[in-house]
Design an enzyme around this catalytic site. Structure first.
Site, PDB file in Angstrom:
ATOM      1  N   ASP A  27      -0.203   5.138   0.813  1.00 17.10           N
ATOM      2  CA  ASP A  27      -0.475   6.206   1.774  1.00 17.10           C
ATOM      3  C   ASP A  27      -0.550   5.667   3.202  1.00 17.10           C
ATOM      4  O   ASP A  27      -1.330   4.762   3.494  1.00 17.10           O
ATOM      5  CB  ASP A  27      -1.777   6.908   1.413  1.00 17.10           C
ATOM      6  CG  ASP A  27      -1.736   7.495   0.015  1.00 17.10           C
ATOM      7  OD1 ASP A  27      -0.734   8.151  -0.317  1.00 17.10           O
ATOM      8  OD2 ASP A  27      -2.698   7.281  -0.755  1.00 17.10           O
ATOM      9  N   ASP A  51       0.869  -1.160   0.000  1.00 15.80           N
ATOM     10  CA  ASP A  51       0.000   0.000   0.000  1.00 15.80           C
ATOM     11  C   ASP A  51       0.918   1.225   0.000  1.00 15.80           C
ATOM     12  O   ASP A  51       2.107   1.124   0.302  1.00 15.80           O
ATOM     13  CB  ASP A  51      -0.891  -0.030   1.242  1.00 15.80           C
ATOM     14  CG  ASP A  51      -1.748   1.209   1.377  1.00 15.80           C
ATOM     15  OD1 ASP A  51      -2.437   1.568   0.412  1.00 15.80           O
ATOM     16  OD2 ASP A  51      -1.724   1.825   2.458  1.00 15.80           O
TER      17      ASP A  51
END
Length: 224
Positions: free
Chosen positions: A9, A7
């Site tokens: 953010d 991932d």
């Protein structure tokens, strides 16, 4: 060989690039200021609460730049990279990615932020494979405000990763291990789908789940 999925953010970045790009749009005067900023914050809070309707947010977020000439939007994105993202890059996150690359692992960034914002960020991490929310574009190349295909959000991350692997004649079974690094409960579908989930800078809710399930927990950024 392993497959390492990241991932973006809150995981590789100590910020949310989607929200930050909206703030940057306000800072350079491309929005109507405080009202737009408040709405951007509302969407961010919905994401954190797990209630975000992604299509609504993408339509809103791209409205700040999609009606401008594409060259102008790309120039603004370059400023955003230089002024906001580059200072936020952390050695620990870059080294985590590079450690997998040095080991010969296959690496991909899988993010719910759109590809316009995240393509140069993935490049900054040295990652070629980016699975992000794809924007529908008109004949002139400008974003329309709609999402193209399956968004890399919640269960959509699983679908997009599987479709990407299938396009290469691969599946999870072809790897010695598959890891997914994420900070958010929004990513539980993919965290639960891989053999080795890694809660990375996790939110309190994800940290609790990880502890209950015996998942690995790492904190890259400490108090930063």
């Amino acid at each position: 060989m392993k497959l390492a999925l990241f991932d973006l953010d809150g995981t590789l970045l100590p910020t949310d690039s989607d929200h930050a790009f909206g703030e940057f749009m306000c800072a350079i005067g491309w929005t109507d200021g405080q009202a737009w900023r408040a709405r951007n914050q509302q969407f961010f809070e919905q994401y954190q609460a797990g209630t975000l309707v992604l299509a609504d947010y993408v339509d809103f977020a791209t409205s700040a730049w999609r009606h401008r000439p594409l060259a102008d939007a790309e120039a603004a994105r370059e400023r955003f990279m230089q002024e906001v993202i580059s200072p936020a890059l952390r050695f620990e996150a870059i080294e985590l990615v590079r450690a997998h690359q040095r080991s010969g692992d296959q690496v991909a960034v899988v993010t719910a932020t759109n590809e316009f914002v995240t393509r140069p960020i993935a490049t900054a991490f040295g990652v070629e494979t980016l699975l992000a929310v794809e924007l529908e574009r008109g004949a002139d190349g400008r974003a329309t405000g709609a999402i193209r295909g399956t968004p890399t959000f919640r269960e959509g991350k699983v679908a997009r990763v599987q479709a990407w692997l299938h396009s290469q004649g691969q599946s999870f079974a072809d790897f010695d291990d598959v890891l997914f690094y994420s900070d958010s409960t929004n990513d539980l579908p993919l965290l639960e789908a891989v053999p080795t989930p890694v809660a990375t800078n996790p939110t309190p809710a994800l940290r609790q789940i990880a502890l209950e399930r015996g998942w690995r927990v790492i904190d890259l950024f400490d108090a930063t």
